[in-house]
Motif scaffolding. Structure first.
Motif, short mmCIF file in Angstrom:
data_model
loop_
_atom_site.label_atom_id
_atom_site.label_comp_id
_atom_site.label_asym_id
_atom_site.label_seq_id
_atom_site.Cartn_x
_atom_site.Cartn_y
_atom_site.Cartn_z
N LEU A 1 1.88 73.89 10.40
CA LEU A 1 3.33 73.87 10.22
C LEU A 1 3.95 72.79 11.09
O LEU A 1 4.83 72.05 10.66
N GLY B 1 3.85 69.40 9.81
CA GLY B 1 4.78 69.10 8.72
C GLY B 1 4.11 68.79 7.40
O GLY B 1 4.48 67.86 6.71
N GLY C 1 3.84 70.65 4.62
CA GLY C 1 4.24 71.33 3.39
C GLY C 1 3.35 72.51 3.10
O GLY C 1 2.47 72.84 3.89
N ARG D 1 5.69 65.95 -7.27
CA ARG D 1 5.18 65.57 -5.95
C ARG D 1 3.66 65.70 -5.89
O ARG D 1 2.98 64.85 -5.34
N LEU E 1 13.64 77.93 9.07
CA LEU E 1 12.24 78.06 8.65
C LEU E 1 11.45 78.89 9.66
O LEU E 1 10.75 79.83 9.30
N LEU E 2 11.59 78.56 10.94
CA LEU E 2 10.87 79.30 11.98
C LEU E 2 11.28 80.77 11.99
O LEU E 2 10.45 81.67 12.10
N ALA F 1 9.43 67.63 11.07
CA ALA F 1 8.27 68.15 10.34
C ALA F 1 8.62 69.48 9.67
O ALA F 1 8.32 69.71 8.51
N LEU F 2 9.29 70.35 10.42
CA LEU F 2 9.66 71.66 9.89
C LEU F 2 10.71 71.53 8.79
O LEU F 2 10.64 72.22 7.77
N GLN G 1 11.19 69.00 6.83
CA GLN G 1 10.52 68.44 5.66
C GLN G 1 9.73 69.52 4.91
O GLN G 1 9.74 69.58 3.68
N THR G 2 9.05 70.35 5.68
CA THR G 2 8.30 71.44 5.07
C THR G 2 9.22 72.37 4.31
O THR G 2 8.91 72.81 3.20
N ALA H 1 11.95 71.57 2.88
CA ALA H 1 12.36 70.89 1.64
C ALA H 1 11.27 70.98 0.58
O ALA H 1 11.54 71.22 -0.60
N LEU H 2 10.01 70.80 1.00
CA LEU H 2 8.90 70.88 0.05
C LEU H 2 8.77 72.29 -0.52
O LEU H 2 8.61 72.49 -1.73
#
Lengths: 336, 336
Positions: free
Chosen positions: A143, A146, A148, A273, B139-140, B225-226, B228-229, B231-232
């Motif tokens: 995680l 990053g 995904g 993607r 997210l977290l 990073a988080l 972006q994750t 968003a994915l």
């Protein structure tokens, strides 16, 4: 008979027995190679399998991989060998020729060594003591990189290592607290891995600082919650990757690296993607990152003649009417 | 003219301008209501929009929601009102009648209040200053609740609030460090929310302890990073939920709560789980959890006449040949 049923049939025995049946992880009479480090998880696993052995008729053996990482590595191996002797199980050992420098390299060497032993002695299944705690840690670790959903799933119940040998992780819904408790009750002598205390390893830091912190301040069940999430993501990713692979097949040009935009335009962003990543993986010298993939996705609806900056290796993607084509750097794909 | 272009056109101005165009978040000449708490994110947002206003021709206004949570709540509102006056923007305020006890209740009240203002004064768009940092924190937060991919996505770029009003979050790829820097450079007077320092709120603890810890020990870019994750995962979940809804439609019995097992058996596990959740959501008095869903999934391949334990409310699911049926508790679905 060494493998008579233990009179202490615990809830964990019942749990593992049920898991193996329900998930069809192991077959009756199978040749099972147990990877044993000497730590609590693998000792718990081998003892449980020994106790279940009379019900299943497995041929069990122990394999130990000596990374030569620590001063006590040989003593550790010796300890595991003695346990194997006590249980009258065949014992196989692989010792690293060079000391590996990264966790990733060590993991690769370990699975290769286990596979070599399994092939040589005809074991059809390798089992490891990975727990729900490992699964939670891996999720957190990925995680923070990053990656995904695809990076968020990692430890699976089983996967093939070769055509004939599969890897199985029967303790994936058992926590490390449970394996520790089991080892205490069964009076198993755990070899304490001293590197576990070294916080310079990200993974140990997650285990010893981050997870306890999350349990204290957010959710006492954080380990289970994370492990469950990893399991859910696992199934999501499997499905999405398969869908994307099928669509890539349809969208790809038969003769040269190109993608049909009409087909891609009808797909969901989640699949676009993944198609782009799978497509780039075939063409780039390294794994494509988030930015590379987003650049390529934007070409799906971009005006004619749009093009990307060079990807690693110099390849460029550009739009020609209904197609996205890849053009190697200066007509030569050996440039960097 | 109050809204002449600022002579300090920063990279953040250019970034927001591009984001709004590329993602088509706002239209030219739109009536835009900016939710302003007085904190750095919302002040940064309103100032950026003011500076971009001459290019877009928006009608801007400021809305402030006073939760009456803190002793300085009225002073805070006063501060925002004065800023609005200085910018010559219409100012609207809603004040909570009762002090809400949970963050969830406060959020609900806030969006309801903003929608009321937008409806009354005919704004078609409400914008909020949520950042990539908020996205990472959400997210977290959800991750630790163990909610699977669906809980792991939360903050989206835009979503409809009513048929005519949409919610837009134009700063979702800007970090809190960037909004802070912007406010300093633009000399905006931030109202420091004192509750932000109270670590008893999980969200503040994530912001002030957990994220800095992750940045220090694992990845300086952990926030990005988080985010972006998130968003994915957002795109993954959207696609999976739509696929599941289409399959549920096919599998569902026309007249009574039942699912066709043949159709379900052909689906991937990721979809089976989502179909079951959507199906249970219609029947149970509360949101189904992981365990409920797994129980129902196991009926897809279970022998005839298998059944589950009672779900909350007493409903039971059972297999009859090719169908999974729901049976309300003791012929009465009002029991608990």
């Amino acid at each position: 008979m060494q493998n008579t049923p233990n009179h202490d049939w615990t809830p964990l025995h019942a749990h593992l027995h049920r898991t193996l049946k329900e998930r069809r992880l192991l077959e009756r009479s199978q040749q099972v190679l147990v990877a044993v480090s000497g730590g609590q998880d693998s000792l718990c696993l081998v003892k449980l399998l020994l106790d279940l052995q009379p019900k299943w008729g497995w041929q069990l053996a122990i394999a130990h991989c000596n990374h030569r990482w620590r001063a006590d590595a040989d003593a550790n191996a010796e300890h595991v060998q003695q346990l194997a002797q006590g249980w009258q199980l065949p014992y196989y050992q692989q010792t690293a020729e060079a000391v590996t420098t990264s966790e990733a390299a060590a993991r690769q060497w370990r699975y290769k060594s286990l596979t070599t032993i399994a092939q040589q002695y005809r074991y059809t299944c390798i089992v490891t003591g990975h727990t729900a705690s490992d699964r939670a840690e891996t999720l957190l670790y990925n995680l923070m990189r990053g990656s995904g959903a695809d990076g968020l799933q990692a430890l699976v119940w089983e996967r093939p290592l070769t055509l004939d040998i599969k890897l199985v992780r029967p303790l994936l819904d058992v926590t490390r607290a449970e394996t520790r408790q089991f080892c205490q009750t069964a009076q198993l002598q755990i070899w304490d891995d001293t590197t576990n205390h070294d916080l310079t390893y990200a993974r140990n830091r997650i285990r010893q600082e981050l997870l306890p912190y999350l349990q204290t301040h957010f959710n006492p069940q954080a380990e289970n919650a994370l492990s469950q999430t990893a399991a859910l993501l696992q199934a999501d990713v499997e499905y999405l990757e398969a869908q994307a692979a099928a669509l890539l097949e349809q969208a790809q040009h038969a003769d040269r690296p190109g993608l049909n935009r009409t087909i891609l335009q009808q797909s969901a962003l989640a699949l676009q993607r993944r198609i782009m990543r799978q497509f780039l993986q075939q063409a780039l010298p390294c794994a494509p990152n988030f930015g590379h993939i987003e650049k390529l996705v934007s070409l799906i609806t971009a005006p004619n003649r749009s093009q990307t900056d060079p990807f690693p290796g110099g390849t460029i993607a550009y739009v020609e009417d209904n197609w996205i084509w890849l053009k190697p750097a200066s007509g030569d794909d050996r440039t960097n």
